[in-house]
Structure formats: structure tokens, C-alpha cells
Design a protein around this motif. Structure first.
Motif, PDB file in Angstrom:
ATOM      1  N   TYR A   1       2.316   4.536   1.101  1.00 43.13           N
ATOM      2  CA  TYR A   1       2.403   5.094   2.454  1.00 43.13           C
ATOM      3  C   TYR A   1       2.080   6.574   2.416  1.00 43.13           C
ATOM      4  N   GLU A   2       1.121   6.978   3.243  1.00 48.98           N
ATOM      5  CA  GLU A   2       0.783   8.387   3.380  1.00 48.98           C
ATOM      6  C   GLU A   2       1.489   8.892   4.629  1.00 48.98           C
ATOM      7  N   GLU A   3       2.445   9.782   4.424  1.00 48.74           N
ATOM      8  CA  GLU A   3       3.336  10.176   5.501  1.00 48.74           C
ATOM      9  C   GLU A   3       2.662  11.002   6.588  1.00 48.74           C
ATOM     10  N   LYS A   4       1.902  12.013   6.212  1.00 48.57           N
ATOM     11  CA  LYS A   4       1.334  12.912   7.201  1.00 48.57           C
ATOM     12  C   LYS A   4      -0.186  12.821   7.181  1.00 48.57           C
ATOM     13  N   PRO A   5      -0.796  12.573   8.347  1.00 46.41           N
ATOM     14  CA  PRO A   5      -2.259  12.589   8.380  1.00 46.41           C
ATOM     15  C   PRO A   5      -2.754  14.029   8.246  1.00 46.41           C
ATOM     16  N   LYS A   6      -3.963  14.176   7.756  1.00 43.23           N
ATOM     17  CA  LYS A   6      -4.547  15.503   7.580  1.00 43.23           C
ATOM     18  C   LYS A   6      -4.851  16.114   8.934  1.00 43.23           C
TER      19      LYS A   6
ATOM     20  N   LYS B   1       0.855  -1.182   0.000  1.00 42.84           N
ATOM     21  CA  LYS B   1       0.000   0.000   0.000  1.00 42.84           C
ATOM     22  C   LYS B   1       0.890   1.230   0.000  1.00 42.84           C
TER      23      LYS B   1
END
Length: 164
Positions: free
Chosen positions: A47-52, A45
Motif C-alpha cells: 500500500y502506497e499511503e500518499k500519492p505524489k 499489493k
């Protein structure tokens, strides 16, 4: 203008041309080249580094509203026995279970041999697939009782030699 350091693929070791792909693969966050990503993209998947910020605010408000103390969850010690017996009871092969969990077959085999303990997320997924109980809650009182204040002293470390 400062030149960015060369990045290397964490799977094949080749220099990454372009941006590369940062993915979550078998529980690890790695940066891979386009060739390796094309090979693992079914089970990896992005990777989304920073959450909103909205998600952070929502989580904080949920924590404030939650008056219960933090509940720790741990995987049972004999999970390897439970996983193997449940898989066999359902008539699944290690490959079929691995496909359902989107991990490699080797991971399942290591779970069943007791060489690898599943993460909390993996244990939750195994619980759903196999209809077994792998997680238990640990109350804060139990963890505080288990953490006795133990201070290491010099006498604990040093072997005292007596003169003859």
C-alpha cells in the motif's frame, strides 16, 4: 524521545518486530508481520499511503478540463446471477476465476451467492474477464430525484399515548 506504540499483525495478532508491511489484501488495507506477508505476497499489493504531488496536480487539471458532471457508477443488483452464468458459460471454475482476479475462491463464491457485492474495481475486472456488463451509470439528476428532502419530525418518532 517518545516510544512508538507496539503494532500487532492484523492477520495473526502477534506483535510486529521491525516496520511491518502495510498491504492491500482482498480490498482491505492491513498491516501484517513478515511471516504473514510471505504467505500472502502473491495476492497482496504493498500500500502506497500518499500519492505524489505531481499526480494530484494532474488529477485536478483533468477534473477542471472535464466539463461533464461527475458520473456515478453502480453495480447491478442481480450481479450474482450474471457472474455465475458468465463463469459457467466460459467453463471456468470458481478457483480459476479467483486466480485470474487475484482474490480468494471464497470471495467468488460469496459473489455468486449474493452474499457479497463486488467493489467498482472488482466489477470492472469481472467485466473484462467474463465479457459481461456489471456496471451502470447513474446520472446526477436521478440521484437528486431519489434524494427527496425528508426531514424527520418528533411525531415520526414518538408514539403518542392518549389518556383514558
Amino acid at each position: 524521545m517518545q516510544k512508538q506504540p507496539q503494532k500487532y499483525c492484523e492477520m495473526c495478532g502477534m506483535p510486529i518486530r521491525g516496520k511491518g508491511f502495510t498491504v492491500v489484501y482482498e480490498g482491505s488495507i492491513i498491516t501484517v508481520c513478515e511471516v504473514c506477508y510471505s504467505k500472502i505476497k502473491k495476492s497482496a499489493k504493498i500500500y502506497e499511503e500518499k500519492p505524489k504531488k505531481a499526480q494530484i496536480i494532474k488529477q485536478q487539471s483533468q477534473n477542471i478540463n472535464n466539463k461533464n458532471p461527475e458520473i456515478e457508477v453502480e453495480v447491478v443488483d442481480d450481479c450474482y446471477k450474471v457472474i455465475k452464468s458468465a463463469r459457467e458459460r466460459l467453463g471456468l471454475t470458481t478457483k480459476q476465476l479467483a486466480d485470474k482476479m487475484k482474490v480468494s475462491e471464497n470471495i467468488i463464491k460469496r459473489f455468486e451467492q449474493g452474499k457479497l457485492k463486488p467493489t467498482i474495481e472488482q466489477a470492472k475486472e469481472l467485466e473484462k474477464i467474463l465479457s459481461v456488463k456489471l456496471l451502470y451509470t447513474v446520472s446526477n439528476e436521478e440521484t437528486q430525484r431519489g434524494e427527496k428532502s425528508f426531514e424527520l419530525t418528533l411525531g415520526d418518532i414518538v408514539n403518542i399515548r392518549e389518556k383514558k
